[in-house]
Design a protein around this motif. Structure first.
Motif, mmCIF file in Angstrom:
data_model
loop_
_atom_site.group_PDB
_atom_site.id
_atom_site.type_symbol
_atom_site.label_atom_id
_atom_site.label_comp_id
_atom_site.label_asym_id
_atom_site.label_seq_id
_atom_site.Cartn_x
_atom_site.Cartn_y
_atom_site.Cartn_z
ATOM 1 N N UNK A 57 -2.891 3.884 6.446
ATOM 2 C CA UNK A 57 -1.744 4.476 6.508
ATOM 3 C C UNK A 57 -2.448 5.932 7.321
ATOM 4 N N UNK A 58 -2.300 6.062 8.322
ATOM 5 C CA UNK A 58 -2.887 7.341 9.173
ATOM 6 C C UNK A 58 -1.554 8.459 9.271
ATOM 7 N N UNK A 59 -1.692 9.284 8.504
ATOM 8 C CA UNK A 59 -0.724 10.291 8.313
ATOM 9 C C UNK A 59 -1.218 11.917 9.198
ATOM 10 N N UNK A 60 -0.036 12.521 9.709
ATOM 11 C CA UNK A 60 -0.291 13.642 10.548
ATOM 12 C C UNK A 60 -0.520 14.695 9.585
ATOM 13 N N UNK A 61 -1.721 14.835 8.778
ATOM 14 C CA UNK A 61 -2.320 15.553 7.846
ATOM 15 C C UNK A 61 -3.496 16.326 8.059
ATOM 16 N N UNK A 62 -4.073 15.983 9.145
ATOM 17 C CA UNK A 62 -5.448 16.678 9.477
ATOM 18 C C UNK A 62 -5.352 18.096 9.061
ATOM 19 N N UNK A 63 -6.728 18.720 9.254
ATOM 20 C CA UNK A 63 -6.931 20.124 9.171
ATOM 21 C C UNK A 63 -5.932 21.005 10.145
ATOM 22 N N UNK A 64 -5.820 20.621 11.385
ATOM 23 C CA UNK A 64 -5.116 21.271 12.409
ATOM 24 C C UNK A 64 -3.653 21.351 11.972
ATOM 25 N N UNK A 65 -2.949 20.637 11.049
ATOM 26 C CA UNK A 65 -1.646 20.724 10.575
ATOM 27 C C UNK A 65 -1.519 21.576 9.041
ATOM 28 N N UNK A 66 -2.766 21.781 8.532
ATOM 29 C CA UNK A 66 -2.404 22.480 6.967
ATOM 30 C C UNK A 66 -1.956 23.792 7.213
ATOM 31 N N UNK A 67 -0.739 24.375 6.599
ATOM 32 C CA UNK A 67 -0.275 25.585 6.716
ATOM 33 C C UNK A 67 -1.468 26.560 5.965
ATOM 34 N N UNK A 68 -2.070 26.077 4.883
ATOM 35 C CA UNK A 68 -2.964 26.894 4.513
ATOM 36 C C UNK A 68 -4.360 26.204 4.201
ATOM 37 N N UNK A 69 -5.348 26.757 3.980
ATOM 38 C CA UNK A 69 -6.817 26.167 4.142
ATOM 39 C C UNK A 69 -7.083 25.308 2.718
ATOM 40 N N UNK A 70 -7.549 24.143 2.894
ATOM 41 C CA UNK A 70 -7.815 23.337 1.967
ATOM 42 C C UNK A 70 -6.942 22.280 1.586
ATOM 43 N N UNK A 71 -5.777 22.385 2.062
ATOM 44 C CA UNK A 71 -4.600 21.470 1.549
ATOM 45 C C UNK A 71 -5.029 19.940 2.039
ATOM 46 N N UNK A 72 -5.581 19.862 3.178
ATOM 47 C CA UNK A 72 -5.904 18.415 3.748
ATOM 48 C C UNK A 72 -6.773 17.847 2.594
ATOM 49 N N UNK A 73 -7.821 18.551 2.200
ATOM 50 C CA UNK A 73 -9.007 17.994 1.469
ATOM 51 C C UNK A 73 -8.326 17.880 0.014
ATOM 52 N N UNK A 74 -7.248 18.703 -0.418
ATOM 53 C CA UNK A 74 -6.592 18.487 -1.571
ATOM 54 C C UNK A 74 -6.082 17.225 -1.607
ATOM 55 N N UNK A 75 -5.229 17.148 -0.544
ATOM 56 C CA UNK A 75 -4.247 15.733 -0.522
ATOM 57 C C UNK A 75 -5.035 14.507 -0.483
ATOM 58 N N UNK A 76 -6.326 14.671 0.049
ATOM 59 C CA UNK A 76 -7.113 13.448 0.271
ATOM 60 C C UNK A 76 -7.849 13.269 -1.165
ATOM 61 N N UNK A 77 -8.325 14.218 -2.026
ATOM 62 C CA UNK A 77 -8.816 13.847 -3.220
ATOM 63 C C UNK A 77 -7.810 13.562 -4.199
ATOM 64 N N UNK A 78 -6.508 13.665 -4.024
ATOM 65 C CA UNK A 78 -5.287 13.267 -4.720
ATOM 66 C C UNK A 78 -5.196 11.699 -4.772
ATOM 67 N N UNK A 79 -5.672 11.051 -3.699
ATOM 68 C CA UNK A 79 -5.483 9.645 -3.362
ATOM 69 C C UNK A 79 -5.832 8.716 -4.345
ATOM 70 N N UNK A 80 -5.123 7.866 -4.689
ATOM 71 C CA UNK A 80 -5.721 6.696 -5.709
ATOM 72 C C UNK A 80 -6.567 7.485 -6.958
ATOM 73 N N UNK A 81 -6.397 8.783 -7.014
ATOM 74 C CA UNK A 81 -7.075 9.442 -8.417
ATOM 75 C C UNK A 81 -5.839 9.748 -9.350
ATOM 76 N N UNK A 82 -6.328 10.721 -10.282
ATOM 77 C CA UNK A 82 -5.616 11.279 -11.018
ATOM 78 C C UNK A 82 -4.633 10.452 -11.846
ATOM 79 N N UNK A 83 -3.610 10.651 -12.545
ATOM 80 C CA UNK A 83 -2.542 9.826 -12.874
ATOM 81 C C UNK A 83 -1.813 8.898 -11.804
#
Length: 448
Positions: A57-83
């Motif tokens: 799944x390729x999502x339009x969520x790269x760093x150029x589209x994040x409204x605030x710094x760090x959101x792209x990496x935050x979304x990446x790290x939630x994938x498959x992880x956590x609950x």
């Protein structure tokens, strides 16, 4: 072309086979991704009938589209992880994927966030369902953010090296906002002021919608994709509930210098070719500039392999984006060696702009461009990212046969003109390391 009388018998046979086959295998339909739409989801696929499949799944969520710094990496790290999802825990996802022999990865570029699964062909139903769940049902909980996601981000921040900082700085002076956002937050980026589980959830709600994602498959049948994407992706919303940072790219050029201890990196960049743009000269010029020799015991033909001083490594890359490109020469190593290599690299580029290249070197550069295109698609997963990025930005996947044919149309005069145009425009130069030694753009004879 090459003088056949000067070739060995083996070389003549190889050329003969190339003449008979050309790039028939490379230009076959299986080399290109075919676009379609399934239940409102943009899909690109190709199938070589092999035993394994890659689905992303390729999502339009790269760093150029994040409204605030760090959101792209935050979304990446939630994938498959956590609950994770409403249906599966992170432990269950891990166990099931391992029992099936699958591999799960999440990574991002400046334009896209990629959730990818690699697995045995017969397990397409399971992994299609899993990716759909990650996109539409992930739970962004407070305790998992603080216990898992936040710590991982800080650990990765500490590992950002000089070469990554220099490349980010070159993008920043080239594009300012949007594509100028860093690919990964540096240790000095105050992401704690912006990043929390609710901000990540809001970003996911905006990015994970049918209008902003594409499903890319390498090694699955069209029938299988039709059968499983429709039921599993029906839970994905048609439109995002928030807005993305959709700022059009504009090239500026400039210079940035950052003092650092222990590592040195210089990036010299120019406007490059965007995704889908008809600019074969840029790809061939990148092949001509090259980098490390592809032949272990030879210095190689590329300009950078010959220009690199002992203690430095240099490489040229065209970073292609949906509405812009950046042709970058990156040089890493000891400060004095980096300086010497930067001077030699610019001198070599000026030599192309003034005198062009020989026919033999041109043939090698074109062949290198072809190999880079095809090998990147087959081995590195670049093809998946580019196919998905093209779709989510309203384009079509790269047509391999047409692109290879366009490379053949590049002449010495066209390559000379392309190099001249770069040098006459504004460069984007970034230096990280010992600034007492590393050169200014003006020292290199570049306009910024």
């Amino acid at each position: 072309m090459i003088c056949r009388s000067a070739l060995s018998r083996g070389s003549k046979l190889a050329l003969g086979r190339q003449g008979a086959r050309g790039f028939a295998a490379a230009a076959s339909p299986k080399a290109s991704y075919e676009p379609t739409t399934i239940a409102g989801v943009k899909v690109a696929s190709r199938d070589d009938n092999g035993p394994t499949t890659r689905l992303a799944v390729v999502a339009k969520a790269g760093t150029r589209y994040e409204p605030l710094p760090g959101l792209t990496v935050g979304l990446e790290e939630f994938a498959y992880k956590a609950e994770n999802t409403n249906k599966r825990s992170a432990l269950r996802i891990t166990r099931e994927a391992e029992l099936l022999g699958g591999q799960l990865t999440a990574y991002h570029t400046r334009e896209a966030l990629v959730l990818q699964a690699s697995f045995l062909r017969e397990d397409l139903p399971y992994f299609t369902e899993l990716l759909a769940e990650v996109v539409s049902q992930t739970r962004y909980t407070t305790h998992e953010f603080h216990e898992e996601v936040k710590d991982i981000i800080h650990q990765k921040q500490a590992k950002v090296d000089a070469s990554a900082v220099a490349l980010d700085a070159a993008h920043a002076v080239a594009f300012h906002s949007g594509l100028g956002a860093p690919l990964y937050p540096t240790p000095s980026t105050p992401i704690d002021s912006y990043l929390n589980e609710q901000a990540v959830a809001d970003f996911a709600a905006a990015a994970y919608s049918k209008s902003n994602i594409a499903v890319v498959s390498d090694g699955a049948s069209e029938h299988g994709l039709q059968k499983w994407i429709e039921p599993f992706f029906k839970t994905v919303s048609a439109q995002g509930s928030g807005s993305l940072n959709n700022v059009a790219s504009k090239y500026h050029g400039g210079e940035q210098r950052i003092s650092a201890v222990g590592q040195n990196s210089v990036v010299i960049a120019f406007p490059g070719a965007s995704l889908g743009a008809s600019s074969p000269e840029t790809a061939v010029l990148a092949g001509l500039l090259g980098g490390e020799s592809t032949i272990k015991w030879s210095p190689g033909f590329s300009l950078l392999s010959q220009a690199a001083a002992p203690g430095a490594q240099a490489k040229a890359t065209n970073y292609a984006y949906s509405d812009a490109g950046l042709l970058a020469i990156q040089i890493n190593g000891q400060s004095a060696a980096v300086k010497k290599t930067a001077e030699a690299a610019v001198k070599a580029l000026k030599g192309v702009a003034e005198s062009g290249v020989s026919q033999e070197v041109l043939v090698k550069a074109i062949a290198k461009a072809k190999f880079t295109l095809l090998s990147g698609s087959e081995v590195g997963g670049v093809g998946i990212v580019h196919a998905g990025a093209n779709l989510i930005h309203g384009g079509s996947p790269l047509k391999v046969a047409e692109t290879l044919k366009a490379f053949e149309s590049v002449t010495g005069d066209k390559l000379k003109a392309a190099a001249k145009a770069l040098l006459e425009g504004k460069a984007s130069v970034a230096s990280v390391g010992d600034l007492h030694v590393l050169p200014f753009a003006e020292d290199l004879g570049l306009q910024v």
